[in-house]
Design a protein around this motif. Structure first.
Motif, PDB file in Angstrom:
ATOM      1  N   GLU A  21      -0.260  19.291 -43.147  1.00 18.89           N
ATOM      2  CA  GLU A  21       0.167  20.502 -42.548  1.00 18.89           C
ATOM      3  C   GLU A  21      -1.581  20.287 -41.177  1.00 18.89           C
ATOM      4  O   GLU A  21      -1.613  21.101 -40.599  1.00 18.89           O
ATOM      5  CB  GLU A  21       0.232  21.297 -43.547  1.00 18.89           C
ATOM      6  N   SER A  22      -2.382  20.552 -42.417  1.00 21.00           N
ATOM      7  CA  SER A  22      -3.938  20.933 -41.134  1.00 21.00           C
ATOM      8  C   SER A  22      -4.292  19.905 -40.330  1.00 21.00           C
ATOM      9  O   SER A  22      -4.566  20.575 -39.318  1.00 21.00           O
ATOM     10  CB  SER A  22      -4.788  20.153 -42.931  1.00 21.00           C
ATOM     11  N   SER A  23      -3.543  18.677 -39.952  1.00 27.59           N
ATOM     12  CA  SER A  23      -3.919  17.885 -39.298  1.00 27.59           C
ATOM     13  C   SER A  23      -2.459  19.009 -37.471  1.00 27.59           C
ATOM     14  O   SER A  23      -3.044  19.246 -36.279  1.00 27.59           O
ATOM     15  CB  SER A  23      -3.212  17.158 -38.879  1.00 27.59           C
ATOM     16  N   LEU A  24      -1.403  19.666 -38.539  1.00 27.33           N
ATOM     17  CA  LEU A  24      -0.541  19.986 -37.426  1.00 27.33           C
ATOM     18  C   LEU A  24      -1.627  21.125 -36.707  1.00 27.33           C
ATOM     19  O   LEU A  24      -1.316  21.606 -35.892  1.00 27.33           O
ATOM     20  CB  LEU A  24       0.557  19.770 -37.940  1.00 27.33           C
ATOM     21  N   GLU A  25      -1.637  22.153 -38.053  1.00 24.45           N
ATOM     22  CA  GLU A  25      -2.395  23.285 -37.558  1.00 24.45           C
ATOM     23  C   GLU A  25      -3.670  22.866 -36.459  1.00 24.45           C
ATOM     24  O   GLU A  25      -4.261  23.670 -35.970  1.00 24.45           O
ATOM     25  CB  GLU A  25      -3.108  23.436 -38.798  1.00 24.45           C
ATOM     26  N   ARG A  26      -4.582  21.970 -36.773  1.00 26.23           N
ATOM     27  CA  ARG A  26      -5.888  22.048 -35.899  1.00 26.23           C
ATOM     28  C   ARG A  26      -5.408  21.322 -34.723  1.00 26.23           C
ATOM     29  O   ARG A  26      -5.437  22.247 -33.216  1.00 26.23           O
ATOM     30  CB  ARG A  26      -6.485  20.215 -36.253  1.00 26.23           C
ATOM     31  N   VAL A  27      -4.180  20.938 -34.171  1.00 26.88           N
ATOM     32  CA  VAL A  27      -3.875  20.705 -33.071  1.00 26.88           C
ATOM     33  C   VAL A  27      -3.013  21.451 -32.404  1.00 26.88           C
ATOM     34  O   VAL A  27      -2.811  22.019 -31.603  1.00 26.88           O
ATOM     35  CB  VAL A  27      -3.116  19.196 -32.921  1.00 26.88           C
ATOM     36  N   LEU A  28      -2.655  22.559 -33.267  1.00 27.26           N
ATOM     37  CA  LEU A  28      -2.049  24.127 -32.683  1.00 27.26           C
ATOM     38  C   LEU A  28      -2.943  24.868 -31.616  1.00 27.26           C
ATOM     39  O   LEU A  28      -2.361  25.445 -30.668  1.00 27.26           O
ATOM     40  CB  LEU A  28      -0.693  24.562 -33.114  1.00 27.26           C
ATOM     41  N   GLN A  29      -4.257  24.879 -32.559  1.00 25.58           N
ATOM     42  CA  GLN A  29      -5.119  25.652 -31.519  1.00 25.58           C
ATOM     43  C   GLN A  29      -5.085  25.366 -30.515  1.00 25.58           C
ATOM     44  O   GLN A  29      -6.055  25.412 -29.154  1.00 25.58           O
ATOM     45  CB  GLN A  29      -6.072  25.166 -32.387  1.00 25.58           C
ATOM     46  N   LYS A  30      -4.590  24.014 -29.534  1.00 25.75           N
ATOM     47  CA  LYS A  30      -4.873  22.970 -28.332  1.00 25.75           C
ATOM     48  C   LYS A  30      -3.863  23.773 -27.558  1.00 25.75           C
ATOM     49  O   LYS A  30      -4.233  23.333 -26.266  1.00 25.75           O
ATOM     50  CB  LYS A  30      -4.432  21.877 -28.119  1.00 25.75           C
ATOM     51  N   ASP A  31      -3.224  24.653 -28.004  1.00 22.67           N
ATOM     52  CA  ASP A  31      -1.702  25.553 -27.071  1.00 22.67           C
ATOM     53  C   ASP A  31      -0.705  24.637 -26.238  1.00 22.67           C
ATOM     54  O   ASP A  31      -0.946  24.429 -24.743  1.00 22.67           O
ATOM     55  CB  ASP A  31      -2.847  26.355 -26.188  1.00 22.67           C
ATOM     56  N   PRO A  32      -0.283  24.007 -27.257  1.00 25.77           N
ATOM     57  CA  PRO A  32       0.827  22.798 -26.903  1.00 25.77           C
ATOM     58  C   PRO A  32       1.479  23.214 -25.998  1.00 25.77           C
ATOM     59  O   PRO A  32       2.071  25.095 -26.077  1.00 25.77           O
ATOM     60  CB  PRO A  32       1.025  21.713 -28.386  1.00 25.77           C
ATOM     61  N   HIS A  33       2.096  22.339 -24.764  1.00 22.90           N
ATOM     62  CA  HIS A  33       3.901  23.368 -24.177  1.00 22.90           C
ATOM     63  C   HIS A  33       4.608  22.475 -24.598  1.00 22.90           C
ATOM     64  O   HIS A  33       5.415  22.750 -24.647  1.00 22.90           O
ATOM     65  CB  HIS A  33       2.946  21.863 -23.068  1.00 22.90           C
ATOM     66  N   LEU A  34       4.460  21.049 -25.934  1.00 26.53           N
ATOM     67  CA  LEU A  34       5.774  21.031 -26.168  1.00 26.53           C
ATOM     68  C   LEU A  34       5.633  20.160 -27.743  1.00 26.53           C
ATOM     69  O   LEU A  34       4.325  19.211 -28.059  1.00 26.53           O
ATOM     70  CB  LEU A  34       5.839  19.990 -25.566  1.00 26.53           C
ATOM     71  N   ILE A  35       6.015  20.609 -28.571  1.00 21.56           N
ATOM     72  CA  ILE A  35       6.213  19.950 -29.750  1.00 21.56           C
ATOM     73  C   ILE A  35       7.066  19.101 -30.303  1.00 21.56           C
ATOM     74  O   ILE A  35       8.336  19.334 -29.945  1.00 21.56           O
ATOM     75  CB  ILE A  35       6.093  20.885 -30.911  1.00 21.56           C
ATOM     76  N   ALA A  36       7.003  17.285 -30.603  1.00 18.31           N
ATOM     77  CA  ALA A  36       8.656  16.551 -30.392  1.00 18.31           C
ATOM     78  C   ALA A  36       8.353  15.886 -31.357  1.00 18.31           C
ATOM     79  O   ALA A  36       6.583  15.341 -31.589  1.00 18.31           O
ATOM     80  CB  ALA A  36       9.174  16.356 -28.895  1.00 18.31           C
TER      81      ALA A  36
END
Lengths: 458, 102
Positions: A21-36
């Motif tokens: 979960e920490s891996s996802l939280e980390r990259v969500l800070q990059k303000d993504p346009h799509l999660i797939a």
């Protein structure tokens, strides 16, 4: 291009394989346009398409989908799953839909969802075959109309277009049946008018999570983030302990294909003959040099399965030094005895198959095994009957198990049992057996013809 | 002489699709890749001999960005067919590992 760049997250290789979960939280800070995320594969074989079952656990899938869904709804960005439920048939799409609706209900989440259906009717495929619009994919030959008629399930692999349609239709969550793996991620860059070559390369990398990062699988299944820009893409792993290197990323383009140089997609060919991967920093790689050659002829890959019978197996082994050296002749004798008994039951030979897999002798490579000499003190034998009904398979396997335990062989001293079994019951009914009978390219009238998009409000 | 298993960083097999099998060999650097390439050992003939498949059925490509060779051949049986022995095609690389490179 309304955006300068698109940041796309794949949290893992296949929904249900998990990620920290920490891996996802980390990259969500990059303000993504799509999660797939890719939801499936043909890797586990034909049974899953035939049975309508997933090859991951429901709880595992729900856990991954829940984290993805929260991330998407919180940020008001789209979430896409392709090849939902493993094989991407209607049953698999429905399975995934129910999990997503359950998560939404339990967490009071609301969104517009698109369901892209990919299961094809036999009538549709038969008509296309008649019209001369089905071609084989190497190494198969022409599609046999009989195979179409015998199919229990046929799916088409959706291209980017149905996703583009659903994104344009305002769906925040898109669940697709069987899909081209890369199309899941390529659709948004293509829709936003980025270079399609970059969209397809991004898709190739994202479809297998962190398989392009090293050390591979050090933390179990993990994901990557790809940034698509005007003339290049950047790829980096989500987990801070993983790195992408030019070699790890280049190597990934060999993954599960015939050639790394040309990749056939529904709308054209991705050409990586001029691929260039350069390190940007210790864990990020910049990719340029990909080209996309659109084709006039738009084609969709078909996968089909048919039911060939029902299986019963038993696992057995021998540690007798005489039998280890004479196993082939022994199993031939067992087979002869079983065949005569089954014949005596009035069962035609074409109603069943009896298979002996000798572990320790050609079990893995079969007739392609170049090593001929057995150097082992024990052998495993999986006995297997596949027959027209489960009951018949169980009967035949029972005969084989009994004959295998006791039959005479030259030099036999162990007259209480020359092979033995680790389990009681020894015979394991394994259910229906399906085989792939189709890997062909069909030419639809339009990219959406085979993939109806259904919108629902959750 | 060195064996492929001594030189490669990856030597593996996998289904390229349910009816074909692909074999990948990746070497750690350009120098090793060139050594293997100039030896001429990795060829359609080699794959044909190791896997009992006609040369005309072997697709062989070099991929310099990954210092890699890839060979693809038809599967003996479709993945998961009753006669199949390796649903994933993931354990067919063994014979390559002991091939010797000058």
């Amino acid at each position: 291009m309304s955006e300068q760049e698109l940041r796309i997250i794949a949290p893992t290789a296949i929904v249900g394989y998990g990620f920290q979960e920490s891996s996802l939280e980390r990259v969500l800070q990059k303000d993504p346009h799509l999660i797939a995320c890719d939801g499936g594969s043909t890797d586990p074989g034909p049974n899953y398409l035939g049975m309508g079952k997933a090859f991951v656990g429901r709880d595992a899938a729900k856990r991954d989908l829940s984290l993805m869904l929260h991330a998407a709804v919180d940020r008001k960005i789209p979430m896409i799953v392709g090849t939902s439920g493993g094989a991407g048939g209607d049953a698999h799409l429905q399975w995934t839909r129910e999990i997503v609706e359950e998560i939404a209900r339990e967490n009071n989440l609301h969104f517009k969802m698109a369901l892209i259906h990919a299961e094809q009717s036999k009538e549709y495929v038969a008509k296309k075959l008649e019209d001369g619009r089905v071609e084989p994919i190497w190494p198969l030959g022409a599609l046999d109309p009989g195979a179409v008629a015998r199919s229990t399930n046929i799916v088409g692999m959706a291209g980017a277009e149905p996703y583009i349609e659903a994104l344009g239709g305002g769906a925040q969550v898109i669940l697709c049946g069987r899909s081209d793996d890369a199309a899941i991620f390529a659709a948004m860059p293509i829709k936003e008018e980025f270079d399609p070559a970059l969209g397809w390369v991004a898709g190739k990398l994202l479809e297998c999570g962190a398989a392009c990062a090293v050390p591979r699988q050090k933390y179990g299944s993990e994901g990557i983030t790809v940034t698509v820009r005007e003339d290049h893409i950047l790829v980096e792993p989500n987990h801070p302990g993983l790195t992408c290197t030019p070699l790890s990323v280049s190597t990934f383009f060999l993954h599960e294909n015939e050639t790394p140089l040309y990749h056939t997609e529904p709308s054209g060919v991705l050409d990586l003959t001029a691929l260039d991967c350069q390190a940007v920093d210790e864990r990020t790689v910049k990719i340029t040099g990909a080209q996309f050659h659109p084709r006039e002829k738009y084609t969709i890959r078909l996968e089909g399965v048919e039911l060939v019978g029902y299986r019963c197996i038993c696992v057995s082994y021998t540690r007798d030094p005489v039998l280890v050296q004479s196993i082939d002749g022994y199993l031939d004798a067992v087979r002869k005895l079983v065949v005569s008994r089954v014949d005596g039951m009035g069962v035609p030979a074409e109603d069943y198959k009896l298979v002996f897999r000798v572990i320790g002798k050609n079990a893995v490579m079969g007739e392609r095994e170049p090593v001929k000499e057995i150097l082992t003190h024990e052998l495993g034998i999986i006995m297997e009957a596949v027959a027209s009904t489960q009951e018949l398979a169980n009967e035949i396997l029972g005969l084989a198990r009994q004959a295998g335990k006791n039959l005479h062989y030259e030099g036999k001293l162990c007259d209480e049992g020359c092979i033995t079994y680790p389990y009681s019951p020894s015979d394991i009914p394994a259910g229906p057996v399906y085989e792939y009978n189709m890997l062909h390219a069909v030419e639809p009238d339009s990219p959406l013809e085979m993939f109806p998009v259904e919108y629902v409000t959750v | 002489m060195a064996r492929i298993r001594d030189l490669a960083v990856i030597c593996r097999s996998k289904n390229a699709n349910p009816f074909s099998l692909t074999l990948d060999m990746v070497f750690p650097d350009q120098q090793t890749f060139e050594r293997v390439r100039t030896s001429g050992v990795i060829s359609k003939q080699l794959i044909s001999r190791l896997y009992s498949v006609p040369e005309s059925d072997v697709l062989l490509v070099e991929f310099p960005p990954a210092n890699a060779f890839k060979a693809t051949i038809p599967r003996l049986h479709g993945s998961g067919a009753v006669e199949d022995s390796d649903v994933y095609g993931a354990q067919q690389h063994g014979p390559l590992m002991d091939v010797e490179i000058p």
